[in-house]
Design a protein around this motif. Structure first.
Motif, PDB file in Angstrom:
ATOM      1  N   LEU A 199      -3.026   2.901   4.927  1.00 49.59           N
ATOM      2  CA  LEU A 199      -2.740   4.148   4.209  1.00 49.59           C
ATOM      3  C   LEU A 199      -2.693   3.915   2.700  1.00 49.59           C
ATOM      4  O   LEU A 199      -3.238   4.691   1.915  1.00 49.59           O
ATOM      5  CB  LEU A 199      -1.414   4.739   4.689  1.00 49.59           C
ATOM      6  CG  LEU A 199      -1.356   5.194   6.154  1.00 49.59           C
ATOM      7  CD1 LEU A 199       0.069   5.586   6.527  1.00 49.59           C
ATOM      8  CD2 LEU A 199      -2.305   6.359   6.390  1.00 49.59           C
ATOM      9  N   ALA A 200      -2.041   2.823   2.304  1.00 52.27           N
ATOM     10  CA  ALA A 200      -1.885   2.529   0.883  1.00 52.27           C
ATOM     11  C   ALA A 200      -3.221   2.216   0.225  1.00 52.27           C
ATOM     12  O   ALA A 200      -3.483   2.635  -0.909  1.00 52.27           O
ATOM     13  CB  ALA A 200      -0.914   1.366   0.695  1.00 52.27           C
ATOM     14  N   GLY A 201      -4.066   1.469   0.915  1.00 55.74           N
ATOM     15  CA  GLY A 201      -5.362   1.123   0.359  1.00 55.74           C
ATOM     16  C   GLY A 201      -6.226   2.346   0.129  1.00 55.74           C
ATOM     17  O   GLY A 201      -6.873   2.486  -0.914  1.00 55.74           O
ATOM     18  N   GLY A 225       7.489   0.976  -9.235  1.00 56.91           N
ATOM     19  CA  GLY A 225       6.712   0.190  -8.286  1.00 56.91           C
ATOM     20  C   GLY A 225       5.424   0.849  -7.846  1.00 56.91           C
ATOM     21  O   GLY A 225       4.982   0.683  -6.714  1.00 56.91           O
ATOM     22  N   ILE A 226       4.773   1.600  -8.744  1.00 57.65           N
ATOM     23  CA  ILE A 226       3.640   2.429  -8.329  1.00 57.65           C
ATOM     24  C   ILE A 226       2.321   2.084  -9.005  1.00 57.65           C
ATOM     25  O   ILE A 226       1.370   2.845  -8.931  1.00 57.65           O
ATOM     26  CB  ILE A 226       3.951   3.911  -8.593  1.00 57.65           C
ATOM     27  CG1 ILE A 226       4.445   4.103 -10.019  1.00 57.65           C
ATOM     28  CG2 ILE A 226       4.969   4.432  -7.602  1.00 57.65           C
ATOM     29  CD1 ILE A 226       4.725   5.528 -10.393  1.00 57.65           C
ATOM     30  N   LEU A 267      13.481  -4.488  -3.034  1.00 57.19           N
ATOM     31  CA  LEU A 267      12.474  -5.167  -2.222  1.00 57.19           C
ATOM     32  C   LEU A 267      11.218  -4.312  -2.063  1.00 57.19           C
ATOM     33  O   LEU A 267      10.094  -4.818  -2.103  1.00 57.19           O
ATOM     34  CB  LEU A 267      13.050  -5.496  -0.837  1.00 57.19           C
ATOM     35  CG  LEU A 267      13.939  -6.735  -0.728  1.00 57.19           C
ATOM     36  CD1 LEU A 267      14.563  -6.811   0.666  1.00 57.19           C
ATOM     37  CD2 LEU A 267      13.141  -8.000  -1.016  1.00 57.19           C
ATOM     38  N   ALA A 268      11.417  -3.008  -1.881  1.00 57.53           N
ATOM     39  CA  ALA A 268      10.279  -2.101  -1.743  1.00 57.53           C
ATOM     40  C   ALA A 268       9.449  -2.082  -3.027  1.00 57.53           C
ATOM     41  O   ALA A 268       8.207  -2.115  -2.983  1.00 57.53           O
ATOM     42  CB  ALA A 268      10.756  -0.697  -1.394  1.00 57.53           C
ATOM     43  N   THR A 324       2.680   4.783  -4.341  1.00 57.80           N
ATOM     44  CA  THR A 324       3.335   6.019  -3.917  1.00 57.80           C
ATOM     45  C   THR A 324       3.428   6.124  -2.401  1.00 57.80           C
ATOM     46  O   THR A 324       4.217   6.901  -1.876  1.00 57.80           O
ATOM     47  CB  THR A 324       2.571   7.248  -4.452  1.00 57.80           C
ATOM     48  OG1 THR A 324       1.186   7.113  -4.135  1.00 57.80           O
ATOM     49  CG2 THR A 324       2.753   7.393  -5.946  1.00 57.80           C
ATOM     50  N   ILE A 325       2.605   5.347  -1.693  1.00 58.01           N
ATOM     51  CA  ILE A 325       2.679   5.283  -0.243  1.00 58.01           C
ATOM     52  C   ILE A 325       3.532   4.098   0.195  1.00 58.01           C
ATOM     53  O   ILE A 325       4.392   4.203   1.072  1.00 58.01           O
ATOM     54  CB  ILE A 325       1.272   5.138   0.377  1.00 58.01           C
ATOM     55  CG1 ILE A 325       0.423   6.370   0.058  1.00 58.01           C
ATOM     56  CG2 ILE A 325       1.363   4.929   1.879  1.00 58.01           C
ATOM     57  CD1 ILE A 325       0.878   7.623   0.748  1.00 58.01           C
ATOM     58  N   ILE A 326       3.321   2.939  -0.438  1.00 55.41           N
ATOM     59  CA  ILE A 326       3.991   1.706  -0.034  1.00 55.41           C
ATOM     60  C   ILE A 326       5.505   1.783  -0.209  1.00 55.41           C
ATOM     61  O   ILE A 326       6.262   1.416   0.696  1.00 55.41           O
ATOM     62  CB  ILE A 326       3.435   0.505  -0.822  1.00 55.41           C
ATOM     63  CG1 ILE A 326       1.957   0.295  -0.497  1.00 55.41           C
ATOM     64  CG2 ILE A 326       4.214  -0.771  -0.490  1.00 55.41           C
ATOM     65  CD1 ILE A 326       1.283  -0.747  -1.369  1.00 55.41           C
TER      66      ILE A 326
END
Length: 280
Positions: free
Chosen positions: A12-14, A170-171, A49-50, A26-28
């Protein structure tokens, strides 16, 4: 089972990385937040961690997305060279700042930020998409006919600000880099392609920062280096490398107006989720 979950997140993230030029963060970040919560990790380090793991995986997704966009001639390399130093320095420092913020406040900050970016994207899109679409066919240019970007020092400073924000959120910087470029008349496809390139120095510096600053904390979580979860990094990276190319191809099929709307909807959903969790 955990590896399967991380592979699904990576797929999904890729796709999101290639489609929106956002590095997949934004997905991860929200998905890792959910998974780490279910794994009963300490609540005060889950968000960190995220964020750290998200930036580490963006190293891989940005390379794949960058290669795909570069083949389409969508990367404005002169702009990238101006932004990159500020992006790297700012993101490393931002990782240290994020380490000093509580997980709860990080959730609220990220939620509000994403809603603001979604609003700005929709408003700017209404003003510029028509003129950008007209200039999108200019082959061989590094910018559009109506593009007037700031001076190099101002681009360097903007890179620093984007870098700091990218570490905290983290985006991968796409949520700031894309609207920053479209604000000055860059067509959406080229803004997305350049943003994908900018995600690489952001991800490298941010991941190193979260590892280094995280190792100074007492983190009782297995399979981690600082604030980076190794298994999650590997699982997400493997799958996202392939799906990012698919997302990039779809990005060049969609119209600039539709791409902006999809991007804004994604940011709105994620922003509302973090606000809900933070205020719950």
């Amino acid at each position: 089972m955990e590896l399967i979950i991380f592979l699904i997140i990576g797929a999904l993230a890729g796709f999101a990385a290639g489609l929106f030029g956002v590095g997949g963060g934004t997905i991860i970040v929200p998905l890792l937040f959910i998974v780490f919560t279910q794994m009963d990790y300490p609540a005060d380090v889950i968000m960190h961690l995220a964020l750290g793991t998200s930036l580490a995986t963006i190293i891989v997704t940005s390379i794949s997305s960058l290669m795909a966009h570069n083949k389409k001639g969508a990367v404005m390399w002169p702009v990238f060279k101006n932004l990159a130093p500020g992006l790297a320095i700012g993101c490393f420092l931002g990782a240290g700042i994020a380490g000093q913020i509580s997980g709860l406040y990080l959730q609220l900050i990220v939620g509000v930020f994403l809603l603001w970016v979604a609003y700005k994207m929709l408003m700017d899109g209404k003003k510029r998409v028509d003129s950008n679409a007209t200039n999108a066919t200019n082959a061989g240019d590094t910018s559009n006919a109506n593009t007037v970007l700031p001076s190099k020092p101002k681009q360097l400073a903007a890179g620093g600000i984007i870098g700091i924000a990218s570490a905290i959120f983290g985006i991968g910087g796409g949520s700031l880099t894309v609207p920053y470029l479209t604000r000055y008349g860059v067509v959406m496809q080229k803004a997305v392609g350049t943003s994908a390139a900018c995600g690489l120095p952001i991800a490298i510096a941010g991941a190193l920062g979260f590892m280094i600053f995280g190792m100074q904390e007492d983190i009782n979580v297995p399979n981690t280096i600082g604030f980076v979860h190794i298994y999650a990094f590997l699982g997400i990276s493997i799958m996202s490398f392939f799906t990012a190319k698919l997302g990039a191809k779809v990005a060049h099929i969609l119209s600039p107006e539709l791409l902006k709307k999809c991007f804004a909807i994604l940011l709105t959903v994620v922003g509302c989720y973090f606000l809900y969790k933070g205020l719950l």
